[in-house]
Design an enzyme around this catalytic site. Structure first.
Site, PDB file in Angstrom:
ATOM      1  CD  GLN A  78      -0.972  20.494   0.704  1.00  0.00           C
ATOM      2  OE1 GLN A  78      -1.291  21.628   0.346  1.00  0.00           O
ATOM      3  NE2 GLN A  78      -1.740  19.447   0.482  1.00  0.00           N
ATOM      4  CG  PHE A  79       4.458  16.413   4.420  1.00  0.00           C
ATOM      5  CD1 PHE A  79       4.722  15.081   4.123  1.00  0.00           C
ATOM      6  CD2 PHE A  79       3.432  16.719   5.300  1.00  0.00           C
ATOM      7  CE1 PHE A  79       3.957  14.067   4.691  1.00  0.00           C
ATOM      8  CE2 PHE A  79       2.673  15.724   5.868  1.00  0.00           C
ATOM      9  CZ  PHE A  79       2.932  14.391   5.571  1.00  0.00           C
ATOM     10  CB  THR A  80       0.590  15.782   1.159  1.00  0.00           C
ATOM     11  OG1 THR A  80      -0.050  17.035   0.924  1.00  0.00           O
ATOM     12  CG2 THR A  80       0.384  15.354   2.608  1.00  0.00           C
TER      13      THR A  80
END
Length: 145
Positions: A78-80
């Site tokens: 999850q890059f966010t």
């Protein structure tokens, strides 16, 4: 690396209508890779995940880790999590690792997890995923290596 760890009774990841990973009791781990991260941070995070005593013992105290209870790990990229939200209303992602580095470190962590623990399930890197969970507690932790 940044992560959100949720103690779950059950969790799954669906992509394009198909379940690609699921666990029963265990940990759902959302993993965000930042630019400066390396295998060192991945190893540190995995060690913490496997040793974190957040499951109840026979007296109801948080005294057991995921390995002691035979629980699963569901690792989801999850890059966010690397977002900078300090200014304005639109998150900035300049601190996130480039996709090639993030995928390599995520896959490294998954491989290491599978070598040290079972069961381990995953999402699909960079896919549009739907994550479902039954949070147990709720018990949720943020870890930043």
């Amino acid at each position: 690396m940044k992560s959100v760890i949720q103690r779950v009774k059950q969790a799954s990841v669906t992509v394009a209508g198909e379940v690609v990973g699921s666990i029963d009791q265990g940990l759902l781990v959302l993993v965000g890779v930042e630019q400066q991260d390396s295998e060192v941070e991945a190893d540190k995070l995995l060690k913490k995940l496997l040793q974190l005593r957040i499951f109840a013992d026979s007296e109801g105290k948080m005294n057991c880790n995921v390995q002691q209870i035979g629980g699963g790990l569901l690792l989801v990229s999850q890059f966010t999590l690397a977002a900078d939200t300090r200014k304005g209303n639109r998150p900035g992602f300049s601190g996130a690792a480039p996709p090639e580095l993030a995928e390599r470190l995520y896959n490294y962590m998954v491989d290491q997890a599978r070598a040290q623990h079972s069961p381990v399930a995953t999402g699909i890197f960079a896919a549009d995923m739907q994550v479902a969970l039954i949070n147990d507690g709720p018990v949720t932790f943020l870890i930043d290596t």
